[in-house]
Scaffold this motif. Structure first.
Motif, short mmCIF file in Angstrom:
data_model
loop_
_atom_site.label_atom_id
_atom_site.label_comp_id
_atom_site.label_asym_id
_atom_site.label_seq_id
_atom_site.Cartn_x
_atom_site.Cartn_y
_atom_site.Cartn_z
N GLY A 67 0.82 -1.21 0.00
CA GLY A 67 0.00 0.00 0.00
C GLY A 67 0.85 1.25 0.00
O GLY A 67 2.07 1.22 0.18
N GLU A 68 0.18 2.37 -0.18
CA GLU A 68 0.89 3.63 -0.37
C GLU A 68 1.74 4.05 0.82
O GLU A 68 2.71 4.77 0.67
CB GLU A 68 -0.09 4.74 -0.73
CG GLU A 68 -1.13 5.02 0.34
CD GLU A 68 -2.23 5.93 -0.16
OE1 GLU A 68 -2.14 7.15 0.10
OE2 GLU A 68 -3.15 5.43 -0.81
N TYR A 69 1.44 3.59 2.03
CA TYR A 69 2.20 3.98 3.19
C TYR A 69 3.28 2.96 3.56
O TYR A 69 4.38 3.32 3.95
CB TYR A 69 1.27 4.22 4.38
CG TYR A 69 1.98 4.80 5.59
CD1 TYR A 69 2.32 6.15 5.64
CD2 TYR A 69 2.33 4.00 6.65
CE1 TYR A 69 2.99 6.68 6.74
CE2 TYR A 69 2.98 4.52 7.76
CZ TYR A 69 3.31 5.86 7.79
OH TYR A 69 3.98 6.38 8.87
N ASP A 71 4.58 0.34 1.54
CA ASP A 71 5.49 -0.13 0.49
C ASP A 71 6.92 0.30 0.76
O ASP A 71 7.84 -0.51 0.77
CB ASP A 71 5.07 0.42 -0.89
CG ASP A 71 4.05 -0.46 -1.59
OD1 ASP A 71 3.90 -1.63 -1.20
OD2 ASP A 71 3.42 0.04 -2.53
N GLU A 161 -0.91 -3.86 5.65
CA GLU A 161 -1.26 -2.61 4.97
C GLU A 161 -1.73 -1.60 6.00
O GLU A 161 -2.59 -1.91 6.83
CB GLU A 161 -2.38 -2.89 3.96
CG GLU A 161 -2.91 -1.65 3.27
CD GLU A 161 -4.10 -1.96 2.39
OE1 GLU A 161 -4.08 -1.52 1.23
OE2 GLU A 161 -5.04 -2.65 2.85
#
Length: 185
Positions: A67-69, A71, A161
């Motif tokens: 996920g965007e945070y 990764d 995530e």
């Protein structure tokens, strides 16, 4: 329905329930061993803690933050050696501020067993307290996988995530231990 079919169906249902219970224990043990201070009695140091965690994994397991945070924060570790290195990186460094306390709380469990493989979904929350007085609350979704091997169920994938990270006001927690004695005989 014949007696043989009834017995076979019941045996399958019992195996599934036993698998779910063992997977639940493995996931909870993993989180327990990741708590700070480590509540497992007799854990000599972080290297010992890491080996106890690695006992829960298959040799070909994957540990990843997605996920965007997560990764870029956690990345992906494939295989036992890479996962061990991931944990050594987390516990092997002297951090400033020092992590004084974190505790993992699991909720919203969903375990699905299909023969010798299974998946588990959880949401987890964990407060973090640091030596400089700062603290935060983290929440993550877990999408983990498991496989039954000769010595029982093991983790084949830890996938986490971010749901949120929330800074907490100074002083929101008090009276926390510097070491756990919960498991002391």
């Amino acid at each position: 329905m014949t007696l043989e079919k009834t017995v076979a169906d019941l045996a399958t249902r019992v195996e599934t329930l036993e698998a779910e219970a063992e997977i639940r224990r493995i996931q909870a043990r993993y989180m327990f061993l990741c708590d700070t201070p480590c509540p497992e009695f007799g854990v000599r140091d972080d290297e010992h803690r890491i080996e106890l965690i690695m006992d829960l994994y298959t040799h070909d397991a994957v540990w990843e933050g997605v996920g965007e945070y997560y990764d870029n924060q956690f990345g992906r570790a494939e295989g036992a050696d890479a996962i061990r290195a991931h944990f050594r990186n987390f516990w092997g460094q002297k951090r400033d501020p020092e992590l004084l306390l974190n505790a993992h709380y699991l909720t919203s469990e969903q375990i699905r067993v299909a023969g010798d493989e299974a998946t588990g979904l959880w949401i987890h929350m964990q407060p973090w307290l640091f030596s400089d007085g700062t603290s935060l609350l983290r929440s993550s979704r877990l999408n983990n996988a498991f496989r039954k091997e000769d010595h029982g169920w093991r983790i084949t994938r830890t996938r986490t995530e971010n749901v949120f990270v929330a800074p907490l006001n100074a002083g929101w927690a008090s009276d926390y231990p510097s070491a756990s004695v919960l498991m002391k005989p």
